[in-house]
Design a protein around this motif. Structure first.
Motif, mmCIF file in Angstrom:
data_model
loop_
_atom_site.group_PDB
_atom_site.id
_atom_site.type_symbol
_atom_site.label_atom_id
_atom_site.label_comp_id
_atom_site.label_asym_id
_atom_site.label_seq_id
_atom_site.Cartn_x
_atom_site.Cartn_y
_atom_site.Cartn_z
ATOM 1 N N ALA A 97 -24.181 40.101 26.502
ATOM 2 C CA ALA A 97 -23.095 40.020 25.529
ATOM 3 C C ALA A 97 -21.805 40.604 26.103
ATOM 4 N N LYS A 98 -21.896 41.234 27.282
ATOM 5 C CA LYS A 98 -20.708 41.816 27.911
ATOM 6 C C LYS A 98 -19.741 40.746 28.424
ATOM 7 N N ASP A 99 -20.240 39.511 28.585
ATOM 8 C CA ASP A 99 -19.333 38.462 29.055
ATOM 9 C C ASP A 99 -18.557 37.840 27.896
ATOM 10 N N LEU A 145 -15.888 38.381 24.415
ATOM 11 C CA LEU A 145 -14.678 39.152 24.166
ATOM 12 C C LEU A 145 -14.791 39.923 22.842
ATOM 13 N N TYR A 156 -12.579 47.146 26.446
ATOM 14 C CA TYR A 156 -12.169 46.521 27.711
ATOM 15 C C TYR A 156 -11.949 47.532 28.828
ATOM 16 N N VAL A 206 -15.947 39.208 35.195
ATOM 17 C CA VAL A 206 -16.764 38.089 34.720
ATOM 18 C C VAL A 206 -16.134 36.778 35.149
ATOM 19 N N ASN A 255 -11.937 35.484 31.283
ATOM 20 C CA ASN A 255 -12.254 36.721 30.568
ATOM 21 C C ASN A 255 -11.192 37.796 30.779
ATOM 22 N N MET A 305 -7.952 36.838 29.002
ATOM 23 C CA MET A 305 -8.031 37.001 27.545
ATOM 24 C C MET A 305 -8.058 38.479 27.144
ATOM 25 N N LYS A 306 -8.746 39.295 27.941
ATOM 26 C CA LYS A 306 -8.769 40.731 27.666
ATOM 27 C C LYS A 306 -7.352 41.297 27.701
ATOM 28 N N GLU A 312 -20.814 52.528 28.074
ATOM 29 C CA GLU A 312 -21.710 51.835 27.149
ATOM 30 C C GLU A 312 -21.531 52.342 25.714
ATOM 31 N N TRP A 339 -18.247 51.067 24.445
ATOM 32 C CA TRP A 339 -18.366 49.628 24.190
ATOM 33 C C TRP A 339 -19.063 49.400 22.845
ATOM 34 N N HIS A 394 -29.537 40.493 21.524
ATOM 35 C CA HIS A 394 -28.619 41.643 21.497
ATOM 36 C C HIS A 394 -28.441 42.119 20.060
ATOM 37 N N THR A 429 -25.032 43.942 18.943
ATOM 38 C CA THR A 429 -23.929 42.990 18.840
ATOM 39 C C THR A 429 -24.095 42.107 17.602
#
Lengths: 10, 212
Positions: free
Chosen positions: A6-8, A10, B48, B56, B60, B63-64, B119, B122, B180, B183
Motif C-alpha cells: 500500500a506504500k505505492d 498516495l 510522504y 516508486v 508517485n 504527485m507527492k 512506519e 505513515w 492491508h 489501510t
C-alpha cells in the motif's frame, strides 16, 4: 509472502 | 496502477485544483475549513517522509510533491494572504482539531505494522486522513449557503475515497497477498464519514431543508 504494498499509493 | 487508482488520484487532484481555483481567482475561502486544510498538510507531511528514502515511480514522486505543495500553499493563503484571509469563516470554524491529532498519534503508536519512526508516522497519517474532513463537515453544516466550488470540492474528495476502495478490491483479486488491514479500515472509516454526510446532504437537497 511477496505482494503489492500500500506504500505505492498516495 | 489500475484504472480505479488512477481515477481516484485524478479525482483527488481535481478536488485540490477546484479549491486552488476558488482561492486564486475568486480570492475567497468562504466555507472552507482551515482546520481541515491544516490536518491535510500534516497528513501529507507525515506520509510522504519516504519521498527521500523510497522511490516508486516518477508519477508517485510528482504527485507527492503536488499534494505537499498544494496543501501547504492553501494553508498559507488562508492564514496570510490578506484578501483570502478576510473571507475565512473564523467564528464558525471552531472544531478542536488537536483533539483529532493526539488520539491518532496514540493509535498509531499502539496499532502499526512495524515499530519504526517512518512506519508509525505513515500509519498516523492514515488515521488522521480518515478523520481530517470532520472540521470541514461541521463548518458546512453551520454555513447556510455553500457555493458551488466548495460543494464540488467535497464531492470530488468523496469520489476519490470511493474509487480507492474499488482500487483495493481490484488489487486484492489481482495481486498475490495484497492484504492491508490498517489501510483498508482507515479508508473505510473515511469513506463512511463522507457517505453519511452525502446522505444528509441529499436529504437536504430533496427536502429543501437545512441539515440538522
Amino acid at each position: 509472502p511477496r505482494g503489492g504494498s500500500a506504500k505505492d499509493e498516495l | 496502477m489500475n484504472i480505479f487508482r488512477l481515477a481516484g488520484d485524478m479525482t483527488h487532484l481535481a478536488s485540490v485544483l477546484v479549491l486552488l481555483l476558488k482561492i486564486h481567482t475568486i480570492k475567497s475561502c468562504a466555507g472552507v475549513s482551515l482546520r481541515t486544510q491544516e490536518l491535510y498538510a500534516i497528513v501529507f507531511a507525515t506520509r510522504y517522509l519516504d519521498i527521500f528514502t523510497s522511490f516508486v515511480s516518477v508519477y508517485n514522486t510528482f504527485m507527492k510533491l503536488v499534494f505537499l505543495g498544494s496543501s501547504f500553499s492553501i494553508v498559507w493563503y488562508m492564514r496570510y494572504h490578506k484578501a483570502v484571509h478576510r473571507t475565512y469563516d473564523r467564528e464558525q470554524d471552531t472544531f478542536r482539531h488537536w483533539f483529532l491529532v493526539l488520539p491518532c498519534l496514540v493509535l498509531a503508536l499502539l496499532i502499526h505494522e512495524k515499530f519504526t519512526f517512518l512506519e508509525v508516522l505513515w500509519t498516523f497519517s492514515l488515521y488522521l486522513e480518515a478523520v481530517a474532513i470532520l472540521p470541514q463537515l461541521v463548518l458546512l453544516q453551520r454555513t447556510r449557503n455553500i457555493d458551488n466550488l466548495t460543494g464540488q470540492y467535497i464531492f470530488l474528495l468523496g469520489g476519490y475515497r470511493g474509487l480507492y476502495i474499488l482500487n483495493w478490491i481490484y488489487r486484492y483479486f489481482t495481486e498475490p497477498h495484497f492484504v492491508h488491514w490498517i489501510t483498508w479500515i482507515a479508508g473505510l472509516v473515511q469513506t463512511l464519514l463522507y457517505a453519511d454526510f452525502f446522505y444528509y446532504y441529499f436529504l437536504r437537497f430533496i427536502g429543501g431543508r437545512g441539515v440538522e
